[in-house]
Write an enzyme that holds these catalytic residues in place. Structure first.
Site, PDB file in Angstrom:
ATOM      1  N   ASN A 161       0.797  -1.218   0.000  1.00  0.00           N
ATOM      2  CA  ASN A 161       0.000   0.000   0.000  1.00  0.00           C
ATOM      3  C   ASN A 161       0.832   1.272   0.000  1.00  0.00           C
ATOM      4  OD1 ASN A 161      -2.592  -1.504   0.508  1.00  0.00           O
ATOM      5  ND2 ASN A 161      -1.459  -2.097   2.317  1.00  0.00           N
ATOM      6  N   CYS A 162       2.112   1.181  -0.299  1.00  0.00           N
ATOM      7  CA  CYS A 162       2.999   2.333  -0.169  1.00  0.00           C
ATOM      8  C   CYS A 162       2.902   3.266  -1.368  1.00  0.00           C
ATOM      9  CB  CYS A 162       4.441   1.864  -0.002  1.00  0.00           C
ATOM     10  SG  CYS A 162       4.665   0.674   1.339  1.00  0.00           S
ATOM     11  N   THR A 163       3.394   4.497  -1.183  1.00  0.00           N
ATOM     12  CA  THR A 163       3.471   5.494  -2.249  1.00  0.00           C
ATOM     13  C   THR A 163       4.825   6.171  -2.165  1.00  0.00           C
ATOM     14  OG1 THR A 163       1.090   5.915  -2.025  1.00  0.00           O
ATOM     15  CG2 THR A 163       2.381   7.513  -3.291  1.00  0.00           C
TER      16      THR A 163
END
Length: 475
Positions: free
Chosen positions: A5-7
Site C-alpha cells: 500500500n505504499c506510495t
C-alpha cells in the site's frame, strides 16, 4: 506482514528548490497497527549466516559495514523490515514499493518463495555501499543469485543521483536513473518504461534480461522498443483505480497545466516539474487525499458525489504507519548533508520531523513502540493516538491540525538553520555528539507541541459531547 500500500516520490537535484536529492516513501500496511521505530545501526564487521524470519531467505553476509539509520518494525518476530534510511556515506535507500508482475512473465521465471524480499533488502544492502549506483548493483546482483519472492520498486540516492530499481519475475530487474531535472511518482505498479541498453549512465539491468524476453516472446512492442512496464507489468482494472490515480494527483500538483485521466495507464514515469520542488511539496503529496478534487474521501473543499469520494485509493489512509523523506543536501558540508524527515501515524495529521543521520543514537521515544499503547514513551503511539482523536471530528479539528503541522514545519526549518550554523564548526565525534543531541531537542519540542494539541482537542471534544442534559431540558 506483507505490505502493498505504499506510495513513493523521487526528486532529482536540479528539480529541487535547494539542489537536494530526495527519495521519499509512505510505508503503509494491511491493518491500522504496525509499530515502527527510528534507529541507528552501528558500523561493524559482518560475518553471519543471515536468515529472514519472514520467509526463510538465507545468505552468508560478510564484510565491513558502515553506520546506517533505519525505520524497522518494533516486533521483529516476522522479520526486520528496516524499510528506509541513510548510511554514513550519505547513500539513501527506501525499500520497497510493492508491485506486481503479469502471469505470462511469472510463468517463465516464477517468484522464489525463499528469495530476497522487502524485509531483508535494506539490511543486506545499505551498510555495504558508498554510492547510489553501488546500491543498485549490489542488490541487483543478489536478486540474480538468490531470486526474489515479490515484485518490488526500490529507490536509491546520493547527493548526485537518484535511481529506481524494479524487479520483474523471480530474477529479472531493471534500474533507471531519474533525470536530474525531473521527479517521479511511484504507486504500487511498475513505472519504468523504455530501457536503453546502450546507455549505462542511465540504465542498469539483470544479466540476460534481453535474452530472457526475446526467448520467451514477451515483448509486444511494434517499434522495437523495450518498455519494462509493458513487458512485465499488469495494467489491469484494479491498477486503474488503486494505483494510477496517485500518479495522476502527484503530476497534477507538480505539472498543473497538463490534463490527464486519473485512470490512464500511460502516464510517464518522470516529468520535469513546472516549478522547483521543496521538502514541503513532497510532504504535501505524501500526506494528500486528492485534496480539492471530487475524489477526496474526506470531502474537503470538493463537490464530489459519495461514489466519487470512494472511487480511488487515497494516499493518506488509516493504514499509514511511517513515512520518510530522505534528503541529501548539496549546499552544506557532507558531514551534515543528510536529513531523514520522519512522519508517524496518519500522515495528514502528523508532522514530518527532521533528523540528521550522522548521529550515534536516536531520540528515546523513537526507539520504543511496545504492544501497549503509550503515547508518553513512544512517538509511534503518540501520533497514532492523535489519529484516533482527530478522525471522528475531522472537519471540526482540521484547521487546528493544519496550523499545528505548519507550526512544526516552520520550527523544523528553523532548527535546521540553527543546527547547520553550529555544526559547520565541528568535526568527528564532537560533531556526531552535537547532531545527536540536537535531534533530541527537535524531537522533544515537537513532541510537546503534539501533546499540547491533543490536550486542546480532547478538551474541545469533552465540552461538545452530545450526551449532556441540563435541568429543564425536558420542559
Amino acid at each position: 506482514m506483507k505490505k502493498d500500500n505504499c506510495t513513493a516520490m523521487l526528486v532529482g537535484k536540479d528539480a529541487s528548490i535547494d539542489g537536494s536529492t530526495m527519495i521519499a516513501r509512505d510505508e503503509d500496511g494491511y491493518g491500522g497497527i504496525n509499530e515502527k521505530l527510528f534507529v541507528v545501526n552501528k558500523a561493524r564487521h559482518y560475518d553471519e549466516d543471515y536468515v529472514s524470519k519472514y520467509n526463510g531467505f538465507k545468505m552468508h553476509l560478510e564484510g565491513d559495514g558502515c553506520k546506517w539509520t533505519a525505520a524497522p518494525t518494533a516486533d521483529d518476530s516476522e522479520g526486520r523490515w528496516d524499510e528506509q534510511g541513510i548510511n554514513e556515506y550519505n547513500v539513501a535507500m527506501s525499500a520497497t514499493e510493492t508491485e506486481a508482475t503479469n502471469a505470462r512473465c511469472l510463468g517463465h521465471d516464477p517468484l522464489v518463495e525463499d528469495g530476497i524480499n522487502e524485509d531483508s533488502m535494506v539490511y543486506i544492502t545499505l551498510p555495504f555501499v558508498k554510492t547510489a549506483r553501488e546500491g543498485v548493483k549490489r542488490l541487483g546482483r543478489l536478486i540474480e543469485k538468490y531470486g526474489t519472492g515479490e515484485s518490488n520498486g526500490i529507490a536509491f540516492s546520493d547527493n548526485k543521483e537518484v535511481w529506481y530499481l524494479e524487479t520483474g519475475a523471480g530474477h529479472q530487474w531493471v534500474a533507471a536513473r531519474v533525470p536530474d531535472d525531473s521527479y517521479a511518482i511511484c504507486p504500487n505498479i511498475m513505472v519504468i518504461q523504455n530501457v536503453d541498453f546502450n546507455d549505462p549512465d542511465n540504465f542498469m539491468y539483470s544479466k540476460g534480461l534481453q535474452e530472457f524476453v526475446e526467448k520467451n516472446h514477451l515483448n509486444n512492442s511494434t517499434d522495437g522498443s523495450f518498455n519494462f512496464r509493458d513487458i512485465f507489468g499488469t495494467k489491469d482494472e484494479a491498477d486503474a483505480f488503486y494505483n494510477t490515480p496517485r500518479t495522476w494527483y502527484g503530476q497534477k500538483l507538480f505539472n498543473p497545466s497538463i490534463e490527464q485521466d486519473p485512470t490512464s495507464q500511460e502516464m510517464p514515469f518522470t516529468r520535469v516539474p513546472e516549478k522547483k520542488i521543496g521538502v514541503e511539496d513532497v510532504q504535501r503529496f505524501l500526506t494528500s487525499h486528492y485534496n480539492g478534487t471530487p475524489y477526496d474521501p474526506m470531502d474537503t473543499f470538493s463537490s464530489g458525489t459519495e461514489k466519487e469520494q470512494k472511487m480511488f485509493r487515497s494516499i493518506a489512509l488509516d493504514r499509514n504507519q511511517e513515512s520518510s523523506i530522505l534528503q541529501i543536501r548539496n549546499d552544506v558540508p557532507t558531514k551534515m548533508a543528510a536529513i531523514q524527515w520522519i512522519n508517524m501515524g496518519f500522515y495528514a495529521y502528523s508532522p514530518y520531523v527532521p533528523f540528521y543521520t550522522n548521529i550515534e543514537d536516536t531520540p528515546l521515544n523513537y526507539k520504543v513502540a511496545e504492544h501497549m499503547v503509550d503515547p508518553d514513551s513512544s512517538a509511534y503511539w503518540l501520533y497514532k493516538t492523535l489519529q484516533v482523536i482527530v478522525e471522528p471530528r475531522y472537519h471540526q479539528y482540521i484547521y487546528e491540525v493544519n496550523a499545528y503541522r505548519d507550526d512544526c514545519q516552520s520550527y523544523g526549518i528553523g532548527r535546521i538553520d540553527a543546527i547547520d550554523e553550529k555544526a559547520k564548526e565541528l568535526d568527528g565525534t564532537e560533531l556526531i555528539k552535537y547532531l545527536t543531541n540536537a535531534n533530541d531537542v527537535t524531537a522533544g519540542v515537537i513532541t510537546k507541541k503534539t501533546k499540547e494539541l491533543m490536550s486542546k482537542l480532547v478538551r474541545q471534544a469533552l465540552n461538545s459531547s452530545k450526551y449532556q442534559f441540563e435541568r429543564g431540558d425536558n420542559l
